[in-house]
Write an enzyme that holds these catalytic residues in place. Structure first.
Site, PDB file in Angstrom:
ATOM      1  N   CYS A 184       0.015  -8.019 -19.699  1.00 55.52           N
ATOM      2  CA  CYS A 184      -1.000  -7.657 -20.684  1.00 55.52           C
ATOM      3  C   CYS A 184      -0.556  -7.994 -22.109  1.00 55.52           C
ATOM      4  O   CYS A 184       0.637  -8.064 -22.391  1.00 55.52           O
ATOM      5  CB  CYS A 184      -1.259  -6.161 -20.624  1.00 55.52           C
ATOM      6  SG  CYS A 184      -1.572  -5.527 -18.990  1.00 55.52           S
ATOM      7  N   ARG A 216       0.435 -15.252 -21.535  1.00 52.43           N
ATOM      8  CA  ARG A 216       1.117 -14.184 -20.814  1.00 52.43           C
ATOM      9  C   ARG A 216       0.442 -13.888 -19.472  1.00 52.43           C
ATOM     10  O   ARG A 216       1.040 -13.236 -18.624  1.00 52.43           O
ATOM     11  CB  ARG A 216       1.132 -12.917 -21.665  1.00 52.43           C
ATOM     12  CG  ARG A 216       2.000 -13.038 -22.900  1.00 52.43           C
ATOM     13  CD  ARG A 216       1.802 -11.837 -23.796  1.00 52.43           C
ATOM     14  NE  ARG A 216       2.286 -10.615 -23.185  1.00 52.43           N
ATOM     15  CZ  ARG A 216       3.456 -10.051 -23.470  1.00 52.43           C
ATOM     16  NH1 ARG A 216       4.246 -10.605 -24.333  1.00 52.43           N
ATOM     17  NH2 ARG A 216       3.829  -8.943 -22.884  1.00 52.43           N
ATOM     18  N   TRP A 238      -3.799  -7.478 -17.385  1.00 56.54           N
ATOM     19  CA  TRP A 238      -3.333  -8.016 -16.099  1.00 56.54           C
ATOM     20  C   TRP A 238      -3.301  -6.810 -15.176  1.00 56.54           C
ATOM     21  O   TRP A 238      -2.454  -5.924 -15.321  1.00 56.54           O
ATOM     22  CB  TRP A 238      -1.942  -8.617 -16.291  1.00 56.54           C
ATOM     23  CG  TRP A 238      -1.459  -9.502 -15.207  1.00 56.54           C
ATOM     24  CD1 TRP A 238      -1.822 -10.800 -14.977  1.00 56.54           C
ATOM     25  CD2 TRP A 238      -0.471  -9.201 -14.222  1.00 56.54           C
ATOM     26  NE1 TRP A 238      -1.121 -11.311 -13.917  1.00 56.54           N
ATOM     27  CE2 TRP A 238      -0.284 -10.357 -13.429  1.00 56.54           C
ATOM     28  CE3 TRP A 238       0.288  -8.067 -13.922  1.00 56.54           C
ATOM     29  CZ2 TRP A 238       0.616 -10.408 -12.360  1.00 56.54           C
ATOM     30  CZ3 TRP A 238       1.182  -8.117 -12.867  1.00 56.54           C
ATOM     31  CH2 TRP A 238       1.336  -9.279 -12.100  1.00 56.54           C
ATOM     32  N   ASN A 265      -0.176  -1.443 -22.681  1.00 52.96           N
ATOM     33  CA  ASN A 265       0.634  -2.298 -21.798  1.00 52.96           C
ATOM     34  C   ASN A 265       1.634  -1.394 -21.101  1.00 52.96           C
ATOM     35  O   ASN A 265       2.206  -0.513 -21.742  1.00 52.96           O
ATOM     36  CB  ASN A 265       1.445  -3.329 -22.596  1.00 52.96           C
ATOM     37  CG  ASN A 265       0.596  -4.480 -23.076  1.00 52.96           C
ATOM     38  OD1 ASN A 265      -0.602  -4.510 -22.854  1.00 52.96           O
ATOM     39  ND2 ASN A 265       1.234  -5.430 -23.737  1.00 52.96           N
ATOM     40  N   GLY A 266       1.890  -1.665 -19.820  1.00 52.39           N
ATOM     41  CA  GLY A 266       2.893  -0.863 -19.116  1.00 52.39           C
ATOM     42  C   GLY A 266       2.264  -0.030 -18.022  1.00 52.39           C
ATOM     43  O   GLY A 266       1.119  -0.278 -17.610  1.00 52.39           O
ATOM     44  N   GLU A 269      15.361 -24.468  -8.620  1.00 54.02           N
ATOM     45  CA  GLU A 269      14.502 -24.498  -9.801  1.00 54.02           C
ATOM     46  C   GLU A 269      13.377 -25.532  -9.640  1.00 54.02           C
ATOM     47  O   GLU A 269      12.229 -25.283 -10.020  1.00 54.02           O
ATOM     48  CB  GLU A 269      15.339 -24.773 -11.058  1.00 54.02           C
ATOM     49  CG  GLU A 269      14.563 -24.876 -12.348  1.00 54.02           C
ATOM     50  CD  GLU A 269      13.765 -23.625 -12.716  1.00 54.02           C
ATOM     51  OE1 GLU A 269      13.898 -22.583 -12.049  1.00 54.02           O
ATOM     52  OE2 GLU A 269      12.971 -23.724 -13.665  1.00 54.02           O
ATOM     53  N   LYS A 310       9.430 -24.635  -9.862  1.00 62.25           N
ATOM     54  CA  LYS A 310       8.549 -25.303 -10.838  1.00 62.25           C
ATOM     55  C   LYS A 310       7.307 -25.818 -10.142  1.00 62.25           C
ATOM     56  O   LYS A 310       6.206 -25.700 -10.640  1.00 62.25           O
ATOM     57  CB  LYS A 310       9.247 -26.488 -11.511  1.00 62.25           C
ATOM     58  CG  LYS A 310      10.139 -26.273 -12.682  1.00 62.25           C
ATOM     59  CD  LYS A 310       9.559 -25.632 -13.896  1.00 62.25           C
ATOM     60  CE  LYS A 310       9.373 -24.169 -13.787  1.00 62.25           C
ATOM     61  NZ  LYS A 310      10.371 -23.251 -14.143  1.00 62.25           N
ATOM     62  N   GLU A 367       4.994 -22.715  -8.490  1.00 58.44           N
ATOM     63  CA  GLU A 367       4.348 -21.728  -9.360  1.00 58.44           C
ATOM     64  C   GLU A 367       3.131 -22.282 -10.090  1.00 58.44           C
ATOM     65  O   GLU A 367       2.236 -21.533 -10.437  1.00 58.44           O
ATOM     66  CB  GLU A 367       5.337 -21.095 -10.337  1.00 58.44           C
ATOM     67  CG  GLU A 367       5.870 -22.005 -11.407  1.00 58.44           C
ATOM     68  CD  GLU A 367       6.831 -21.293 -12.374  1.00 58.44           C
ATOM     69  OE1 GLU A 367       6.642 -20.113 -12.655  1.00 58.44           O
ATOM     70  OE2 GLU A 367       7.770 -21.957 -12.851  1.00 58.44           O
ATOM     71  N   HIS A 415      20.178 -25.432  10.597  1.00 54.10           N
ATOM     72  CA  HIS A 415      20.223 -24.083  11.170  1.00 54.10           C
ATOM     73  C   HIS A 415      18.826 -23.478  11.261  1.00 54.10           C
ATOM     74  O   HIS A 415      18.691 -22.257  11.351  1.00 54.10           O
ATOM     75  CB  HIS A 415      21.171 -23.196  10.349  1.00 54.10           C
ATOM     76  CG  HIS A 415      22.576 -23.710  10.366  1.00 54.10           C
ATOM     77  ND1 HIS A 415      23.390 -23.611  11.473  1.00 54.10           N
ATOM     78  CD2 HIS A 415      23.299 -24.386   9.441  1.00 54.10           C
ATOM     79  CE1 HIS A 415      24.557 -24.182  11.219  1.00 54.10           C
ATOM     80  NE2 HIS A 415      24.523 -24.674   9.992  1.00 54.10           N
ATOM     81  N   LYS A 440       3.774 -14.429 -18.196  1.00 47.90           N
ATOM     82  CA  LYS A 440       4.943 -15.004 -18.861  1.00 47.90           C
ATOM     83  C   LYS A 440       6.092 -14.016 -18.914  1.00 47.90           C
ATOM     84  O   LYS A 440       7.239 -14.372 -18.695  1.00 47.90           O
ATOM     85  CB  LYS A 440       4.559 -15.455 -20.271  1.00 47.90           C
ATOM     86  CG  LYS A 440       5.706 -16.095 -21.054  1.00 47.90           C
ATOM     87  CD  LYS A 440       6.183 -17.380 -20.395  1.00 47.90           C
ATOM     88  CE  LYS A 440       7.321 -18.052 -21.125  1.00 47.90           C
ATOM     89  NZ  LYS A 440       7.953 -19.085 -20.281  1.00 47.90           N
TER      90      LYS A 440
END
Ligand code: M6R
Length: 608
Positions: free
Chosen positions: A2, A27, A75, A101-102, A481, A485, A488, A504, A603
C-alpha cells in the site's frame, strides 16, 4: 504494498495527492482512494483498479476541493479488493477519515469491543476498526484520541488521519511501516515512500515508531506516544527527482537496467582508496574484522540471491564460513548464532518486514548487524548497527535490477576486505581484483548493447510454459536470480537448479523443446556444466548458454550462446545477470505485460 500520500498547505490537495499516488504505483495496489477536507466536511472518493479510474472519477481531483487531504493505494490484506474495502475509511458519522498501511493484529478483539458498544462496521478491513476506535476516544481533542488509540492497537501501521472538526490539521503516525513528512514551500506532505513527494521537496523528517506528526499549513510538530512534544532532525534527500522518472524509457525496469553501470560505479568507487578497500561504514577495525568467525546473511527474494552469491565469494576468497538464510525462515527457526558471528542483512527497500524482524532477532541476541541497504533512512538502515549503502538511487520497477547489481558489489567489497585482513589475498591480488571491478561498468554497458539480439531470442519464448536455469557454484546463484527475474514479470513457470542436481529428479521435466538456460562462467566448473548441457540436450532441451568469451567449444552442444567478457570468476555474476534480466524483461514485454507492475507483487513487502 500500500501507498500513502497526504498534503496540507496553500494549494488544492487532491491533485498533489493523485500525483504522489501515481509515483507510488510501482509498489503494487488493487484499489485507490482519497479523502479531502473542504474546511467543513471530509469527502471520500475511492475506486477499484488503476489510479486512472480514481482520476477519472474525480476529474483529476477537481471535484474534490480542499487544501488538506490523504490518499491511498491499497494492496488487499483484510477483505477483497473492492470499493468498500478501499481506503480511506470513515468513522460512522464521517467526521474522521484514515488511510493505513500495515496490519492491525488485534483488530478482531477491538471490533468485538466496539461492536458491544454499538459500533457498526461497513468493511472487512482491519483499518476501519482504527477509524471507529478514534471515534470512540474522541471528545474534541484529536491528540488525546490518537494517543489512546495507539495504546490499544497492536501490529504495524502508518496512518494518515483527518478530523473534520480540525480542518487545519493533518495527523500522521507510524509503527513498523514507513512514513515520512516532507516540508515544501507550499505546505507539508506525508508519504509512505520518498518518490511520492520528491517533486515537491527533498526536505524530510523520518517519523519513528509511535511518534505523531501534526501538520498544519505553515507549522509542523512532532509528539511522542504520551503527547509530549519532541524535536526531529530535518534530512535532505540526495536522490535526484529525475531519477524517479522514466526519462523516455518504456518501463522503469528497462531504464534501471541501463542505470547499472552508474550504480556499480557509485557503489564501488567511494570504497576504493589508494588501491585498498575502505569500508568505514563497517565501524570495525581490521582486527575485529579478522576475528569474525562466521557470517550469517539474511534477506528475501533477489536480495537473498545476492546473499547466495556473497556466500560463494566470501567463503572462496576470505575462507570465512557463511550461512545464507531467507529472512522469513531465519526469524522462526531459532538460528544458532555463536560468539564471533556477524549478521549481514540485505535489503533494497530497507522496509522488508521479515528482514527487519531478522535484524531485530539478531540484535536481541546481542549480535551486531550490518545492513546492506539502498533506501537511506529506511527502518533497516536506522535499526542496524552499521550500514553499507548501495548507491542505486530510487528503484521503481518491482523487479529489482540495479539495486541487485549494487548488492553484488557490496558482497564483493566485503569479501575482499575480509580476505585482505585475514591475509588470504596479498596486495597484488587485491589490486588485480580492484582493476577487474573497475572494468565491470563498461562491460555491463557492452552487454546492454546486445539488447536487440536478446529481444529477438526472447520473442521466440513468449509462449513457453516452463523454462529452467542451471549452473554450478556462483553460476547457480545467477541461475536463481535469472529465474526469478523471468517468472515474476512474465508469469512463465521457471525454476533454477544447481546443475549437478538435475539428475536427481528435475531432468524428468525436460521435454522436446524445453528451454534450459545454462550458465557456465566458472572455469573450474565449466566441463561439469557442459556435461549437464549434454544431458539435457539428449532429452530434447533447447539450450541457451551464457558463458565467457573464449569458450567457443560450447557451440557444439548449446543451441544459442551469449558470451560475456572475461573478469575475475568471483565477479562473473555482475555480467551474466545482464542478459538474463533482459531476457525476462523482453519475454514480459512480448507477452504484452506491464513489466513494471507485475500482478500480485509489491515493491516493498512490509507485511509478513
Ligand atoms: O526491498 P528488499 O530488497 O528487502 O526486497 C526483497 C524482495 O522482496 C525483492 O528482492 C523481490 O524479490 C524483488 N521483486 C525481486 O525482483
Amino acid at each position: 504494498m500500500c501507498g500513502i500520500v497526504g498534503y496540507i498547505g496553500s494549494q488544492q490537495a487532491a491533485g498533489i495527492i493523485l500525483d504522489g499516488l501515481a509515483r507510488l504505483e510501482y509498489r503494487g495496489y488493487d484499489s485507490a482512494g482519497m479523502a479531502i477536507c473542504d474546511g467543513e466536511k471530509i469527502r471520500i472518493s475511492k475506486s477499484v483498479g488503476r489510479l486512472k479510474v480514481l482520476e477519472e472519477l474525480t476529474h483529476n481531483g477537481e471535484t474534490m476541493p480542499g487544501c488538506c487531504g490523504i490518499g491511498h493505494t491499497r494492496w488487499a490484506t483484510h477483505g477483497e479488493p473492492n470499493t468498500t474495502n478501499a481506503h480511506p475509511h470513515y468513522n460512522t458519522d464521517e467526521t474522521i477519515a484514515i488511510v493505513h498501511n500495515g496490519i492491525i493484529e488485534n483488530y478482531l478483539a477491538l471490533k468485538e469491543m466496539l461492536t458491544k458498544k454499538g459500533y457498526q462496521f461497513q468493511t472487512d478491513t482491519d483499518t476501519e476498526v482504527v477509524a471507529q476506535l478514534l471515534d470512540y476516544y474522541y471528545d474534541g481533542d484529536p491528540m488525546m484520541a490518537i494517543t489512546r488509540m495507539l495504546h490499544r492497537v497492536q501490529g504495524s501501521y502508518a496512518l494518515g488521519i483527518l478530523f473534520a472538526q480540525h480542518p487545519d490539521r493533518l495527523f500522521a503516525v507510524r509503527k513498523n511501516s514507513p512514513l515520512i513528512v516532507g516540508k515544501s514551500p507550499n505546505g507539508y506532505l506525508i508519504a509512505s515512500d520518498v518518490p511520492a513527494i520528491l517533486k515537491y521537496t527533498r526536505n524530510v523528517f523520518y517519523v519513528d515508531n509511535q511518534e505523531i506528526a501534526v501538520l498544519k499549513q505553515d507549522q509542523l510538530n512532532f509528539y511522542n506516544i504520551d503527547g509530549d512534544e519532541i524535536e526531529k532532525e530535518e534530512v535532505t534527500i540526495e536522490w535526484d527527482a529525475n531519477a524517479a522518472e522514466k526519462g523516455g524509457y518504456e518501463h522503469f525496469m528497462l531504464k534501471e537496467m541501463y542505470e547499472q553501470p552508474k550504480t556499480v560505479t557509485d557503489t564501488l568507487l567511494p570504497r576504493i582508496k589508494d588501491g585498498d578497500i575502505v569500508i568505514d561504514e563497517l565501524n570495525m577495525t581490521d582486527d575485529e574484522l579478522a576475528a569474525v568467525k562466521k557470517i550469517h546473511i539474511v534477506a528475501c527474494g533477489s536480495a537473498y540471491h545476492a546473499g547466495v552469491t556473497g556466500k560463494y565469494v566470501i567463503e572462496g576468497m576470505a575462507r570465512v564460513p557463511v550461512e545464507v538464510d531467507l529472512a522469513s525462515e531465519f526469524r522462526y527457526r531459532n538460528p544458532i548464532l555463536e560468539e564471533g558471528a556477524m549478521v549481514v542483512v540485505i535489503s533494497q527497500s530497507g522496509e522488508t518486514a521479515d528482514t527487519l524482524a531478522a535484524l531485530r532477532e539478531s540484535k536481541e541476541r546481542g549480535f551486531k548487524v550490518l545492513a546492506v541497504v539502498n533506501v537511506v533512512g529506511s527502518s533497516i538502515a536506522r535499526e542496524a548497527d552499521s550500514v553499507l549503502y548501495t548507491w542505486a538511487g530510487p528503484e521503481i520497477a518491482v523487479a529489482t535490477t540495479k539495486a541487485y547489481s549494487a548488492q553484488l558489489i557490496a558482497m564483493y567489497l566485503l569479501a575482499m576486505k575480509l580476505a585482505k585482513v585475514r591475509g588470504k589475498i596479498d596486495d597484488v591480488e587485491l589490486s588485480a581484483m580492484i582493476e577487474d571491478l573497475k572494468c565491470i561498468p563498461s562491460q555491463i554497458e557492452m552487454l546492454l548493447g546486445n539488447e536487440k539480439r536478446i529481444q529477438r531470442f526472447a520473442n521466440r519464448y513468449v509462449g513457453a510454459k516452463d523454462i529452467f536455469f542451471i549452473g554450478r557454484g556462483i553460476d547457480y546463484s545467477i541461475a536463481l536470480e535469472g529465474s526469478l527475474k523471468l517468472k515474476e514479470i512474465s508469469y512463465v513457470h521457471s525454476e533454477a537448479y544447481a546443475a549437478g542436481e538435475l539428475k536427481h529428479g528435475t531432468i524428468s521435466l525436460i521435454e522436446e523443446g524445453t528451454l534450459v538456460t545454462a550458465i557456465a562462467t566458472q572455469p573450474e566448473l565449466y566441463p561439469k556444466t557442459v556435461s549437464n548441457i549434454v544431458q539435457v540436450k539428449a532429452r530434447g532441451a533447447f539450450v541457451l548458454a551464457v558463458t565467457t568469451e573464449g569458450n567457443d567449444d560450447i557451440e557444439k552442444n548449446a543451441d544459442y550462446v551469449i558470451y560475456i567478457p572475461q573478469t575475475n570468476p568471483y565477479f562473473m555474476n555482475s555480467l551474466a545477470i545482464i542478459p538474463l534480466q533482459m531476457f525476462g524483461y523482453y519475454v514480459s514485454v512480448g507477452k504484452g505485460f506491464d513489466a513494471d507492475h507485475p500482478r500480485n507483487l509489491a515493491k516493498s513487502v512490509t507485511v509478513e
